[in-house]
Design an enzyme around this catalytic site. Sequence first.
Site, mmCIF file in Angstrom:
data_model
loop_
_atom_site.group_PDB
_atom_site.id
_atom_site.type_symbol
_atom_site.label_atom_id
_atom_site.label_comp_id
_atom_site.label_asym_id
_atom_site.label_seq_id
_atom_site.Cartn_x
_atom_site.Cartn_y
_atom_site.Cartn_z
ATOM 1 N N HIS A 16 9.038 -3.740 -4.247
ATOM 2 C CA HIS A 16 7.987 -4.756 -4.356
ATOM 3 C C HIS A 16 7.301 -4.606 -5.709
ATOM 4 O O HIS A 16 7.071 -3.485 -6.173
ATOM 5 C CB HIS A 16 6.976 -4.587 -3.218
ATOM 6 C CG HIS A 16 5.928 -5.652 -3.176
ATOM 7 N ND1 HIS A 16 4.816 -5.615 -3.991
ATOM 8 C CD2 HIS A 16 5.816 -6.778 -2.437
ATOM 9 C CE1 HIS A 16 4.066 -6.670 -3.740
ATOM 10 N NE2 HIS A 16 4.650 -7.398 -2.808
ATOM 11 N N ASP A 46 -11.286 9.052 -5.797
ATOM 12 C CA ASP A 46 -10.592 7.978 -5.105
ATOM 13 C C ASP A 46 -9.320 8.510 -4.461
ATOM 14 O O ASP A 46 -8.945 8.094 -3.359
ATOM 15 C CB ASP A 46 -10.207 6.862 -6.085
ATOM 16 C CG ASP A 46 -11.336 5.893 -6.350
ATOM 17 O OD1 ASP A 46 -12.252 5.820 -5.517
ATOM 18 O OD2 ASP A 46 -11.302 5.214 -7.385
#
Length: 422
Positions: free
Chosen positions: A16, A297
């Site tokens: 993808h 993060d």
Amino acid sequence: MRSSYLFTSESVSEGHPDKVADQISDAIVDLFLSKDPEARVACETLVTTQRIVIGGEIRCRPVFDEDKFSDTHGWAPGARDEIEQVVRHTVKRIGYEQEGFHWQTASFENHLHGQSAHIAQGVDAAGNKDEGAGDQGIMFGFACDETPELMPATLYYSHQILERMAADRHSGAAPFLEPDAKSQVTLRYENGSPVAATAVVVSTQHKRGYSEKGDHADPELYAELRDYVKGVVAAVLPPQLLSDETVYHINPTGAFEIGGPDGDAGLTGRKIIVDTYGGAAPHGGGAFSGKDPTKVDRSAAYAARYLAKNIVAAGLARRCTIQLAYAIGVSEPLSLYVDTHGTGTVGDDKLEQAIGRIEKLGGLTPRGIRTHLGLNRPIYGSTAAYGHFGRAPEGDSFPWERLDLVDDLKAALGTEAARVDA
């Protein structure tokens, strides 16, 4: 929680476009960490028709040092060529040799530059100051008992379908497949447990002729692709979840020959729900790929998953969500929040207190997390497709999936119980 409902998660393949970008960004992280365990990397990638562009901020003195290598604009001799080789190898490994996107002939641009001094001064340890978080933000971890991997079943099966198809493509068992693909699984839950697959969606790029509709459509070839996909689904999902009532949508547009970065541009960090829990848990908003582990993060999200997974594995809850929060340049987390969604065997506040008493976690500071989980290593390339969680820890990879905190949690809770009795 509702006891009966439908829930859906999606996954995307390694081919993808957004995942191609994620894998390139994490290949750069691994390259720099292999040169310097304290490297700082924030690498973003754009891929589109026959073009690859990377940019961001770095600090890795064996590769980039504006003082030492000023005559080459900060780059060590040969470093830029090595980066390009790593990028092209990543695309080749995925399998892109198409006219619209080819690992060997696509143009490549490198716009990486030195890390901001203002960020560095907040993150670096100095004097009495401990290493600070690389940014502010909130991070979530989650675990549940729906699968042995303690992951939401809808996401786990979506990943597995595409992993199996990619393995068959690489081995030659399914030569009609091309790299780009997406999957989606809808399950019906009763009393909080999955009991039936109501719908499965698979869209996969394919070679010419395997279309259901269009100029190149061939009914026999499409039937081969359709039957192959149904066979993969049957091999992945438990048989009790599938029935004659399961609805399949296989390449529902009718054709998927043009795909990958040629069909749609890809960017790092656009598949954060695929990367985490498929929508079954909150997400703080920050992406993982392309970031070194000083960026909370990434590292704090891994720590939160580690804690949640060990809580469920210890039998302390059937579902667990954990939130951590940080401020840039500050070492201590601003908050720790535990929610067992009414499934806990002890109070959520007791779990928060127990976590705080486990010394090996280093107070969940950025350095404490990196040290305990051993994150300053080139271990991120394998995370960038098919999810960062629910993967088997093997060697140095996926250390946040270990279950080595179970006894510590129970001991810390035993300490709390002893205090109450006293």
